[in-house]
Design a protein around this motif. Structure first.
Motif: not given
Length: 458
Positions: A51, A62, A95, A98
């Motif tokens: 990240a 992030a 995540t 992401l």
């Protein structure tokens, strides 16, 4: 069986690798509890590190995660631990957004996290029994962590595809199969890997004209076809799936698109594995029509036509497209040279003497030498080379412009036949020596051969 130790040694982040190696040592020594706790610790450390990298590359989503980590790092221990515990609860959700992991991988990692809690707090079970994880669980969790995140670089689904497209479209693109597969296949998560292969298949099959692609569609499609072949060496079934997804659009495309795709991908098994039968029949009819045109020296094949007919060098494809052999045989010498230029190889070497014999102009002779003879020189055997040189010498139309220098090039390109091949040039040199009209051809060719031998020690 999966080589677990090899996977452990391939962990992407060198700072996280010791944690994973320690988890592996716990596993092989029989400590399932320790292996699971350390596996989750490694996952957290790895995802946070990735990240950070995405944040440095400009990924706005992030930012909050990174700021929380930095806040914990700058706080007293009594404040830092609660911050990190809170972050740990939402780490997998963040995540996933992401695209460092997908939904399935998040579920796998959640199981590791839940078992980690049971391992770290074994008495929280309702009846007070101690939680005793099995070695099978420890191994499964370690494998899942490795495959989901630990062995992969910090690549996002959409970002890795964009990176791949940017790499291939670059004006300075140089095809290197080892770099390509390492960067965009071997080191990419499986879910993202299919996206990369699918992108390659889409452009290779359909040659889409996309405003975002700043090179001609045909050139981009040819590059993507090379990429597909590299990916197929790693996972042929994955490439078949990706190519199959494009067949609905190919079936509805114009016939010119069909022929173009055939020329690019006709030697790729994945193409034929999913090609609809009506399209295959249409391609055979198209090839038959090219042959029926019976070209003269004035008729030039299009690049797509030449590439498609070059598939005649693949016997198995001649069964699928029976018109190939007859169509190629009916071409003029100049057209055959065009075809050979697309796919030089041993299949075409027997045709070369006849092409030189058929040359009817200086331009024609030079084109045949440049497009067919020289590209195939490395595949000639001694008998074929002797016949090529005879027809070259006997046809006055094979002595114009660059042809004497091409004879020197041919000598160099046939070095696989050894130094004794030099004798095959003697009849040509003798005729040139006696022919006053030949000018300086004798000196040019003989000195060129001697220079090659001097450099290469033949």
């Amino acid at each position: 069986m999966l080589d677990l130790e090899d996977r452990v040694n391939r962990v992407f982040n060198p700072d996280v690798r010791p944690l994973v190696q320690e988890a592996y040592r716990c596993y092989v020594s029989g400590s399932a509890r320790g292996a699971i706790v350390l596996t989750w610790t490694a996952v957290c450390a790895d995802l946070i590190a990735k990240a950070r990298i995405l944040h440095e590359e400009g990924e706005g989503e992030a930012a909050d995660l990174v700021s929380q980590v930095e806040k914990a790092q700058s706080s007293e221990e009594s404040e830092a631990i609660p911050i990190m515990l809170t972050l740990e609860k939402t780490l997998l959700v963040i995540t996933e957004k992401l695209e460092l992991i997908d939904f399935t991988q998040r579920k796998q990692l959640e199981r590791i996290r839940d078992d980690r809690h049971l391992c770290a707090h074994p008495s929280i079970r309702p009846l007070g029994e101690l939680y005793e994880p099995t070695m099978e669980y420890a191994r499964a969790h370690l494998v899942a962590a490795l495959e989901a995140v630990l062995i992969h670089p910090p690549s996002q689904g959409r970002k890795i595809v964009q990176s791949f497209l940017t790499h291939v479209v670059d004006p300075g693109f140089v095809f290197d199969t080892e770099y390509l597969t390492y960067t965009f296949f071997d080191r990419v998560r499986p879910s993202s890997r299919f996206r990369v292969v699918e992108a390659a298949a889409k452009f290779a099959v359909l040659a889409i004209d996309d405003d975002a692609i700043k090179i001609p569609p045909e050139e981009f499609a040819n590059r993507m076809a090379k990429c597909l072949r590299s990916f197929a060496r790693r996972d042929v079934d994955l490439v078949k799936r990706a190519v199959a997804k494009q067949m609905g659009r190919l079936e509805k495309a114009e016939p010119a698109v069909h022929l173009s795709a055939l020329g690019r991908l006709g030697d790729l098994p994945a193409f034929w594995a999913s090609l609809p039968a009506p399209v295959s029949k249409l391609l055979n009819v198209k090839i038959e029509a090219i042959g029926n045109a019976q070209g003269s020296w004035d008729l030039t094949l299009s690049t797509d036509e030449a590439k498609a007919l070059a598939l005649v060098a693949h016997p198995e494809l001649c069964e699928t497209l029976p018109a190939l052999t007859e169509a190629f045989d009916r071409l003029s010498a100049s057209q055959k040279a065009q075809v050979i230029e697309q796919h030089p190889g041993s299949y075409f070497t027997s045709y070369l003497p006849g092409l030189l014999k058929a040359a009817t102009s200086y331009d024609g002779g030079e084109a045949i030498a440049k497009k067919a003879v020289l590209p195939c020189a490395g595949y000639l055997n001694r008998s074929e080379l002797e016949q090529v040189l005879k027809e070259w010498n006997d046809n006055s139309q094979c002595w114009g412009r660059a042809m004497p220098r091409y004879l020197i090039d041919l000598y160099g390109l046939t070095s696989h036949l050894g130094p004794t091949r030099k004798a095959l040039w003697n009849p040509i040199l003798e005729d040139l020596r006696l022919d006053e009209a030949a000018g300086g051809f004798f000196d040019l060719i003989s000195s060129g051969i001697e220079a090659f031998d001097g450099v290469h020690g033949s």
